[in-house]
Structure formats: C-alpha cells, structure tokens
Design an enzyme around this catalytic site. Structure first.
Site, PDB file in Angstrom:
ATOM      1  N   ASP A  62     -10.757 -19.419  -1.109  1.00 37.08           N
ATOM      2  CA  ASP A  62     -10.200 -20.184   0.016  1.00 37.08           C
ATOM      3  C   ASP A  62      -8.778 -20.629  -0.306  1.00 37.08           C
ATOM      4  O   ASP A  62      -8.298 -20.459  -1.434  1.00 37.08           O
ATOM      5  CB  ASP A  62     -11.083 -21.392   0.333  1.00 37.08           C
ATOM      6  CG  ASP A  62     -11.111 -21.695   1.830  1.00 37.08           C
ATOM      7  OD1 ASP A  62     -10.048 -21.645   2.475  1.00 37.08           O
ATOM      8  OD2 ASP A  62     -12.204 -21.998   2.357  1.00 37.08           O
ATOM      9  N   TYR A  90      -5.049 -29.515   7.906  1.00 39.27           N
ATOM     10  CA  TYR A  90      -4.488 -30.023   6.657  1.00 39.27           C
ATOM     11  C   TYR A  90      -3.282 -30.921   6.908  1.00 39.27           C
ATOM     12  O   TYR A  90      -2.434 -31.106   6.033  1.00 39.27           O
ATOM     13  CB  TYR A  90      -4.106 -28.853   5.753  1.00 39.27           C
ATOM     14  CG  TYR A  90      -5.303 -28.015   5.364  1.00 39.27           C
ATOM     15  CD1 TYR A  90      -6.252 -28.501   4.470  1.00 39.27           C
ATOM     16  CD2 TYR A  90      -5.515 -26.760   5.929  1.00 39.27           C
ATOM     17  CE1 TYR A  90      -7.368 -27.756   4.135  1.00 39.27           C
ATOM     18  CE2 TYR A  90      -6.632 -26.004   5.598  1.00 39.27           C
ATOM     19  CZ  TYR A  90      -7.551 -26.513   4.699  1.00 39.27           C
ATOM     20  OH  TYR A  90      -8.667 -25.769   4.370  1.00 39.27           O
ATOM     21  N   HIS A  94     -14.128 -16.239  14.148  1.00 38.37           N
ATOM     22  CA  HIS A  94     -13.982 -16.857  15.476  1.00 38.37           C
ATOM     23  C   HIS A  94     -12.699 -17.667  15.653  1.00 38.37           C
ATOM     24  O   HIS A  94     -12.382 -18.066  16.780  1.00 38.37           O
ATOM     25  CB  HIS A  94     -15.219 -17.685  15.838  1.00 38.37           C
ATOM     26  CG  HIS A  94     -15.337 -18.991  15.117  1.00 38.37           C
ATOM     27  ND1 HIS A  94     -16.191 -19.979  15.529  1.00 38.37           N
ATOM     28  CD2 HIS A  94     -14.722 -19.470  14.008  1.00 38.37           C
ATOM     29  CE1 HIS A  94     -16.101 -21.014  14.721  1.00 38.37           C
ATOM     30  NE2 HIS A  94     -15.219 -20.729  13.787  1.00 38.37           N
ATOM     31  N   GLY A 119      -6.576 -18.590  -2.848  1.00 39.65           N
ATOM     32  CA  GLY A 119      -5.885 -17.436  -2.300  1.00 39.65           C
ATOM     33  C   GLY A 119      -5.818 -17.471  -0.789  1.00 39.65           C
ATOM     34  O   GLY A 119      -6.587 -18.180  -0.139  1.00 39.65           O
ATOM     35  N   ASP A 120      -4.885 -16.709  -0.249  1.00 39.06           N
ATOM     36  CA  ASP A 120      -4.717 -16.557   1.198  1.00 39.06           C
ATOM     37  C   ASP A 120      -5.259 -15.184   1.580  1.00 39.06           C
ATOM     38  O   ASP A 120      -4.813 -14.162   1.057  1.00 39.06           O
ATOM     39  CB  ASP A 120      -3.231 -16.672   1.556  1.00 39.06           C
ATOM     40  CG  ASP A 120      -2.989 -16.684   3.056  1.00 39.06           C
ATOM     41  OD1 ASP A 120      -3.418 -15.738   3.738  1.00 39.06           O
ATOM     42  OD2 ASP A 120      -2.341 -17.622   3.542  1.00 39.06           O
ATOM     43  N   TRP A 152     -24.355 -26.077   7.147  1.00 40.44           N
ATOM     44  CA  TRP A 152     -25.175 -25.243   6.253  1.00 40.44           C
ATOM     45  C   TRP A 152     -26.379 -25.991   5.702  1.00 40.44           C
ATOM     46  O   TRP A 152     -27.321 -25.371   5.219  1.00 40.44           O
ATOM     47  CB  TRP A 152     -24.316 -24.671   5.134  1.00 40.44           C
ATOM     48  CG  TRP A 152     -23.151 -23.899   5.662  1.00 40.44           C
ATOM     49  CD1 TRP A 152     -21.858 -23.986   5.278  1.00 40.44           C
ATOM     50  CD2 TRP A 152     -23.162 -22.904   6.713  1.00 40.44           C
ATOM     51  NE1 TRP A 152     -21.055 -23.142   5.995  1.00 40.44           N
ATOM     52  CE2 TRP A 152     -21.835 -22.465   6.892  1.00 40.44           C
ATOM     53  CE3 TRP A 152     -24.158 -22.364   7.519  1.00 40.44           C
ATOM     54  CZ2 TRP A 152     -21.492 -21.504   7.845  1.00 40.44           C
ATOM     55  CZ3 TRP A 152     -23.808 -21.419   8.477  1.00 40.44           C
ATOM     56  CH2 TRP A 152     -22.510 -20.994   8.625  1.00 40.44           C
TER      57      TRP A 152
END
Length: 307
Positions: free
Chosen positions: A169, A106, A214, A194-195, A123
């Site tokens: 997220d 970011y 990971h 949210g964290d 995906w």
C-alpha cells in the site's frame, strides 16, 4: 438495563415528544426492543444493535457510519453537478475541486485514521466469507494490493495458515497505520510500501484486490489489471472483491446506493459481474468466476493459465 422513555429523555436532555418519535423510529428499524410493564414502556438495544453499533463489539460499524456521515454523504449536496458533469465532487466538498479521493483520505491525520478504521471494519464482518468462498489454499505467496492495515490479510492466513501475505500500500497509509498502531501484527503478514501505478508490482502466486477497482476509472482499471497480470506467476490468480451490481431485489438498493456514492466521491463506480469479468479477461486472466457470499462484498477470481 431497560429504560423508560422518560428516563432516556432526561438522561440525554431532550424533549419527551422528540425522544418518543426517535424511539419509535429506532424500534421500527429493529435497533431497539420494547417491553411494557405496569403501563410503562421500557426500551433496550436489540442484539443487532449491540453487535454492530457498540464500540466494544468486534463487528462494530461505528467507523463506517462516522466515515460515511462525515466524508461521503456530505458530497450528496453536489449531486446535481455530479450528474451534469459526470465527475467526482469530493474535492468541492473539501474546499479544493482539484483534490481527488485519496487526497482527501490523507488530508489530515484524523481523516487518515478514520479511513484506516473504516477499511478494516468491514472485514470483521465479511472477511471470512470473502476469503473462503473459493479454495485458495494452493496459493502460498499472496499480495494484498491496497490492503491497508492487514485486516483482510489476517482473515486470509487464519483460513490458510500455510500461506503468507504481503500487504502492499501507499507509504502514507502504512506510515499512518504504524504511527497509530493500526497495523496487524502477525509473523505471516508483512508490509511493503509502494504505489500501484508508479512502482513495480512484485511477483506472487495470487493477488487480492479488495475495494480497489471501484474507486478507479475504466482506463486505470485496465492499466492496473494488466500490470497485475504481468507480475502474476503462471498458474496464479487475482481475487477482486467488490460490491457487485446485481438483479437480486434485496441487494439492488445497497449496491446501487454504493454505485452512486462512488460517482460522487471517486472516478470509479460499482460494476456488474459481467463488467468486472470483461475487465479481467481484457487484462489476460481466464476462467473467471464469482461466488456470492450473501453479504455486501463478493469475490471474483481470474486465473493466469499455465502455458
């Protein structure tokens, strides 16, 4: 339209010798097909290249290639330090050794958008296999933790139309995705900021954690999985999706390369199915199972047993 090596070198303003070498390499990698007509060799893209290397393809890996070439692979020049120190090196590559993986993701709008694109692109290829490996139809209220743009959530509701998915997220991720119109639009998909470590994790029937574990250290993995277990409804489950380290010969290079890249860029690593299973069991989950999809990512499920 097939083109000769002369046509290609002229169009791209390269030397003929250099282009001949490049074309031979690309053909050996099955990215090109050639056909000889009247003594001249003509080249065209292979079906595989059209599928994965064109921007118009729904399965395009171009964001993935751009992300790794610009963000991850440059960290390899710090490989010696990574081995000696046992620490991630992505901060050094981007000018501040105190920066972590997400700080870099970011650090600019361009970097954030590229990160969103690469997280979604996989995906389009692996998502359906991942969400259908187990029968997850009994889970109606699903949270995709760290689900980015909702690309995997879209695959989930396509397979299980009676379910709904909330993508949970970081605020900066959702804000960036919304600003650049990257969020999946579907009535069965919602987004919540949210964290995972600082904020409460809402109660749900099932949690998806795809490519989340990971990038985390062992301590962070345990902390987060225990938090998810506490929030999970009895009878619920967590599905962890990762590139697992395996013994199968054809998968060793991919998984171990990814394993090393994680060490370069993050505090985490790729894990064996046994290692991941132990993490889930230590958090409280039972009946842990893995299903192999035959692709780079496999799902592992752990259940919170009814008492």
């Amino acid at each position: 339209m097939p083109l000769s090596e002369n046509n290609i070198s002229q169009r791209l303003s390269t030397s003929l010798r250099g282009m001949q070498i490049l074309l031979n390499v690309c053909e050996s990698m099955r990215l090109l097909m050639s056909e000889k007509k009247e003594g001249t060799v003509y080249y065209q893209m292979s079906q595989m290249a059209r599928r994965y290397l064109t921007s118009s393809s729904k399965e395009s890996l171009l964001p993935w290639i751009k992300f790794y070439s610009e963000t991850v692979y440059p960290c390899a020049q710090h490989s010696v330090h990574a081995v000696r120190e046992g620490k991630q090196q992505i901060g050094k590559q981007f000018g501040d050794k105190n920066m972590n993986y997400f700080d870099v993701m970011y650090s600019s709008r361009e970097q954030a958008v590229l990160y969103l694109d690469v997280m979604s692109s996989a995906w389009n290829i692996c998502g359906e296999d991942v969400v259908t490996a187990f029968d997850l139809s009994s889970f109606k209220n699903v949270y995709d933790l760290g689900g980015n743009t909702g690309a995997l959530a879209k695959k989930f509701i396509s397979a299980y139309p009676q379910s709904s998915v909330t993508v949970y997220d970081l605020p900066q991720m959702i804000h960036t995705a919304r600003t650049y119109d990257k969020l999946i639009k579907d009535s069965q998909i919602s987004f919540q900021e949210g964290d995972l470590f600082k904020d409460p994790i809402p109660t749900a029937d099932m949690y998806i954690m795809a490519r989340v574990i990971h990038v985390l250290s062992e301590d962070k993995c345990i902390e987060l999985l225990r938090k998810v277990y506490t929030a999970c409804k009895p009878g619920g489950a967590v599905v962890v999706v990762e590139c697992f380290l395996k013994d199968a010969t054809d998968e060793v290079i991919t998984a171990n390369t990814q394993h090393f890249l994680m060490a370069l860029a993050t505090e985490g690593k790729e894990r064996t199915p046994k290692e991941m299973s132990l993490l889930l069991e230590n958090a409280g989950f039972q009946d842990v199972q893995i299903k192999e999809t035959g692709k780079i990512y496999d799902p592992m499920i752990g259940r919170k047993v009814l008492k």
